[in-house]
Design a protein around this motif. Structure first.
Motif, PDB file in Angstrom:
ATOM      1  N   ARG A  65      -1.576  80.148  87.751  1.00  0.00           N
ATOM      2  CA  ARG A  65      -1.395  78.752  87.327  1.00  0.00           C
ATOM      3  C   ARG A  65      -2.274  78.447  86.126  1.00  0.00           C
ATOM      4  NH1 ARG A  65      -3.257  73.713  87.480  1.00  0.00           N
ATOM      5  NH2 ARG A  65      -1.836  72.004  87.969  1.00  0.00           N
ATOM      6  N   GLU A  66      -3.521  78.928  86.165  1.00  0.00           N
ATOM      7  CA  GLU A  66      -4.450  78.695  85.059  1.00  0.00           C
ATOM      8  C   GLU A  66      -3.932  79.328  83.765  1.00  0.00           C
ATOM      9  OE1 GLU A  66      -8.966  80.034  83.803  1.00  0.00           O
ATOM     10  OE2 GLU A  66      -8.481  79.870  85.934  1.00  0.00           O
ATOM     11  N   LYS A  67      -3.417  80.540  83.862  1.00  0.00           N
ATOM     12  CA  LYS A  67      -2.890  81.209  82.670  1.00  0.00           C
ATOM     13  C   LYS A  67      -1.684  80.473  82.086  1.00  0.00           C
ATOM     14  CE  LYS A  67      -4.463  85.890  83.576  1.00  0.00           C
ATOM     15  NZ  LYS A  67      -4.068  87.280  83.809  1.00  0.00           N
ATOM     16  N   MET A  68      -0.814  79.963  82.956  1.00  0.00           N
ATOM     17  CA  MET A  68       0.348  79.217  82.462  1.00  0.00           C
ATOM     18  C   MET A  68      -0.087  77.894  81.834  1.00  0.00           C
ATOM     19  SD  MET A  68       2.828  81.180  82.636  1.00  0.00           S
ATOM     20  CE  MET A  68       3.967  80.033  81.915  1.00  0.00           C
ATOM     21  N   CYS A  69      -1.126  77.299  82.361  1.00  0.00           N
ATOM     22  CA  CYS A  69      -1.649  76.061  81.791  1.00  0.00           C
ATOM     23  C   CYS A  69      -2.229  76.337  80.402  1.00  0.00           C
ATOM     24  CB  CYS A  69      -2.710  75.469  82.713  1.00  0.00           C
ATOM     25  SG  CYS A  69      -3.322  73.869  82.186  1.00  0.00           S
ATOM     26  N   GLU A  70      -3.010  77.399  80.275  1.00  0.00           N
ATOM     27  CA  GLU A  70      -3.575  77.765  78.978  1.00  0.00           C
ATOM     28  C   GLU A  70      -2.475  78.095  77.975  1.00  0.00           C
ATOM     29  OE1 GLU A  70      -6.194  80.976  79.948  1.00  0.00           O
ATOM     30  OE2 GLU A  70      -7.743  79.642  80.742  1.00  0.00           O
ATOM     31  N   TRP A  71      -1.463  78.839  78.420  1.00  0.00           N
ATOM     32  CA  TRP A  71      -0.340  79.176  77.546  1.00  0.00           C
ATOM     33  C   TRP A  71       0.364  77.905  77.080  1.00  0.00           C
ATOM     34  CZ3 TRP A  71       4.900  78.188  78.195  1.00  0.00           C
ATOM     35  CH2 TRP A  71       5.746  78.795  77.262  1.00  0.00           C
ATOM     36  N   SER A  72       0.551  76.951  77.988  1.00  0.00           N
ATOM     37  CA  SER A  72       1.212  75.691  77.643  1.00  0.00           C
ATOM     38  C   SER A  72       0.421  74.936  76.574  1.00  0.00           C
ATOM     39  CB  SER A  72       1.371  74.802  78.883  1.00  0.00           C
ATOM     40  OG  SER A  72       2.214  75.425  79.829  1.00  0.00           O
ATOM     41  N   TYR A  73      -0.905  74.921  76.712  1.00  0.00           N
ATOM     42  CA  TYR A  73      -1.727  74.257  75.693  1.00  0.00           C
ATOM     43  C   TYR A  73      -1.614  74.960  74.343  1.00  0.00           C
ATOM     44  CZ  TYR A  73      -4.003  70.804  78.640  1.00  0.00           C
ATOM     45  OH  TYR A  73      -4.252  69.719  79.448  1.00  0.00           O
ATOM     46  N   GLU A  84      -0.764  65.587  76.127  1.00  0.00           N
ATOM     47  CA  GLU A  84      -0.297  64.891  77.327  1.00  0.00           C
ATOM     48  C   GLU A  84       0.942  65.595  77.898  1.00  0.00           C
ATOM     49  OE1 GLU A  84       1.234  60.426  78.648  1.00  0.00           O
ATOM     50  OE2 GLU A  84       0.843  60.858  76.541  1.00  0.00           O
ATOM     51  N   THR A  85       1.658  66.281  77.036  1.00  0.00           N
ATOM     52  CA  THR A  85       2.849  67.029  77.458  1.00  0.00           C
ATOM     53  C   THR A  85       2.496  68.055  78.519  1.00  0.00           C
ATOM     54  OG1 THR A  85       3.744  66.761  75.227  1.00  0.00           O
ATOM     55  CG2 THR A  85       4.760  68.438  76.608  1.00  0.00           C
ATOM     56  N   VAL A  86       1.372  68.737  78.326  1.00  0.00           N
ATOM     57  CA  VAL A  86       0.955  69.755  79.298  1.00  0.00           C
ATOM     58  C   VAL A  86       0.571  69.108  80.627  1.00  0.00           C
ATOM     59  CG1 VAL A  86      -0.688  71.622  79.789  1.00  0.00           C
ATOM     60  CG2 VAL A  86       0.237  71.341  77.483  1.00  0.00           C
ATOM     61  N   ALA A  87      -0.084  67.971  80.563  1.00  0.00           N
ATOM     62  CA  ALA A  87      -0.450  67.275  81.804  1.00  0.00           C
ATOM     63  C   ALA A  87       0.803  66.909  82.598  1.00  0.00           C
ATOM     64  CB  ALA A  87      -1.270  66.031  81.490  1.00  0.00           C
ATOM     65  N   LEU A  88       1.792  66.370  81.911  1.00  0.00           N
ATOM     66  CA  LEU A  88       3.046  66.021  82.582  1.00  0.00           C
ATOM     67  C   LEU A  88       3.753  67.276  83.083  1.00  0.00           C
ATOM     68  CD1 LEU A  88       5.211  64.033  83.460  1.00  0.00           C
ATOM     69  CD2 LEU A  88       6.117  64.097  81.116  1.00  0.00           C
ATOM     70  N   SER A  89       3.749  68.311  82.272  1.00  0.00           N
ATOM     71  CA  SER A  89       4.388  69.575  82.654  1.00  0.00           C
ATOM     72  C   SER A  89       3.767  70.165  83.915  1.00  0.00           C
ATOM     73  CB  SER A  89       4.268  70.574  81.500  1.00  0.00           C
ATOM     74  OG  SER A  89       4.687  71.849  81.896  1.00  0.00           O
ATOM     75  N   MET A  90       2.446  70.174  83.987  1.00  0.00           N
ATOM     76  CA  MET A  90       1.773  70.747  85.153  1.00  0.00           C
ATOM     77  C   MET A  90       1.995  69.879  86.392  1.00  0.00           C
ATOM     78  SD  MET A  90       0.794  73.555  83.967  1.00  0.00           S
ATOM     79  CE  MET A  90      -0.111  74.246  85.326  1.00  0.00           C
ATOM     80  N   LEU A 115       7.633  72.522  80.978  1.00  0.00           N
ATOM     81  CA  LEU A 115       7.091  72.211  79.657  1.00  0.00           C
ATOM     82  C   LEU A 115       8.203  71.662  78.759  1.00  0.00           C
ATOM     83  CD1 LEU A 115       4.654  72.193  77.771  1.00  0.00           C
ATOM     84  CD2 LEU A 115       5.254  74.529  77.118  1.00  0.00           C
ATOM     85  N   HIS A 116       9.361  72.268  78.832  1.00  0.00           N
ATOM     86  CA  HIS A 116      10.507  71.793  78.054  1.00  0.00           C
ATOM     87  C   HIS A 116      10.895  70.373  78.481  1.00  0.00           C
ATOM     88  CE1 HIS A 116      14.268  71.972  75.829  1.00  0.00           C
ATOM     89  NE2 HIS A 116      14.892  71.581  76.923  1.00  0.00           N
ATOM     90  N   VAL A 117      10.989  70.142  79.777  1.00  0.00           N
ATOM     91  CA  VAL A 117      11.362  68.816  80.290  1.00  0.00           C
ATOM     92  C   VAL A 117      10.311  67.777  79.888  1.00  0.00           C
ATOM     93  CG1 VAL A 117      11.671  67.459  82.403  1.00  0.00           C
ATOM     94  CG2 VAL A 117      12.751  69.703  82.194  1.00  0.00           C
ATOM     95  N   ALA A 118       9.039  68.124  80.016  1.00  0.00           N
ATOM     96  CA  ALA A 118       7.968  67.191  79.645  1.00  0.00           C
ATOM     97  C   ALA A 118       8.032  66.851  78.155  1.00  0.00           C
ATOM     98  CB  ALA A 118       6.605  67.783  79.995  1.00  0.00           C
ATOM     99  N   THR A 119       8.326  67.853  77.348  1.00  0.00           N
ATOM    100  CA  THR A 119       8.458  67.622  75.901  1.00  0.00           C
ATOM    101  C   THR A 119       9.584  66.637  75.628  1.00  0.00           C
ATOM    102  OG1 THR A 119       7.671  69.856  75.450  1.00  0.00           O
ATOM    103  CG2 THR A 119       8.857  68.750  73.681  1.00  0.00           C
TER     104      THR A 119
END
Length: 129
Positions: A65-73, A84-90, A115-119
């Motif tokens: 989960r941490e790696k996917m969060c970092e990748w998203s950022y 804020e997109t990453v916060a919503l995505s997570m 991430l796509h949906v949050a964007t």
């Protein structure tokens, strides 16, 4: 006075929603407990990812989960989008993971999808304001 009452009412509603509607359970711990119970029943040695944590290689763990969060950022920063997109995505990803049990491959796909949906959600809301 009326303004203060409105703010107080809004705050109470927000607190109620936070404790009920927006509440997210700890799905990682729940899965860890259930997989430990299954391992005890099967009596097969777990596949070690690291020496400290006996977690099966396909099971989603906090590090995944941490790696996917970092990748998203990194993705969001690369495209100069709102963090804020990453916060919503997570948040969306956590809600999905509460309901669905999946392996790391499906988890990665779900993370990319949220991430796509949050964007899309945030870009639509910024256009309307």
């Amino acid at each position: 006075p009326q303004d203060q009452e409105d703010r107080r009412d809004r705050l109470l509603v927000m607190m109620q929603q936070e404790s009920t509607t927006y509440k997210c359970s700890d799905y990682m711990s729940r899965r860890r407990r259930s997989s430990e119970e299954e391992e005890e029943e099967e009596e097969e040695p777990p596949c070690l990812v690291s020496e400290e944590s006996p977690i099966t290689s396909k099971q989603v763990d906090p590090l995944c989960r941490e790696k996917m969060c970092e990748w998203s950022y990194r993705v969001v920063d690369h495209f100069h989008a709102s963090r804020e997109t990453v916060a919503l995505s997570m948040t969306l990803l956590d809600k999905f993971m509460e309901e669905c049990d999946c392996d790391k491959s499906a988890f990665k796909l779900a993370a990319m999808t949220t991430l796509h949906v949050a964007t899309k959600l945030l870009s639509c809301s910024s256009r309307t304001t």
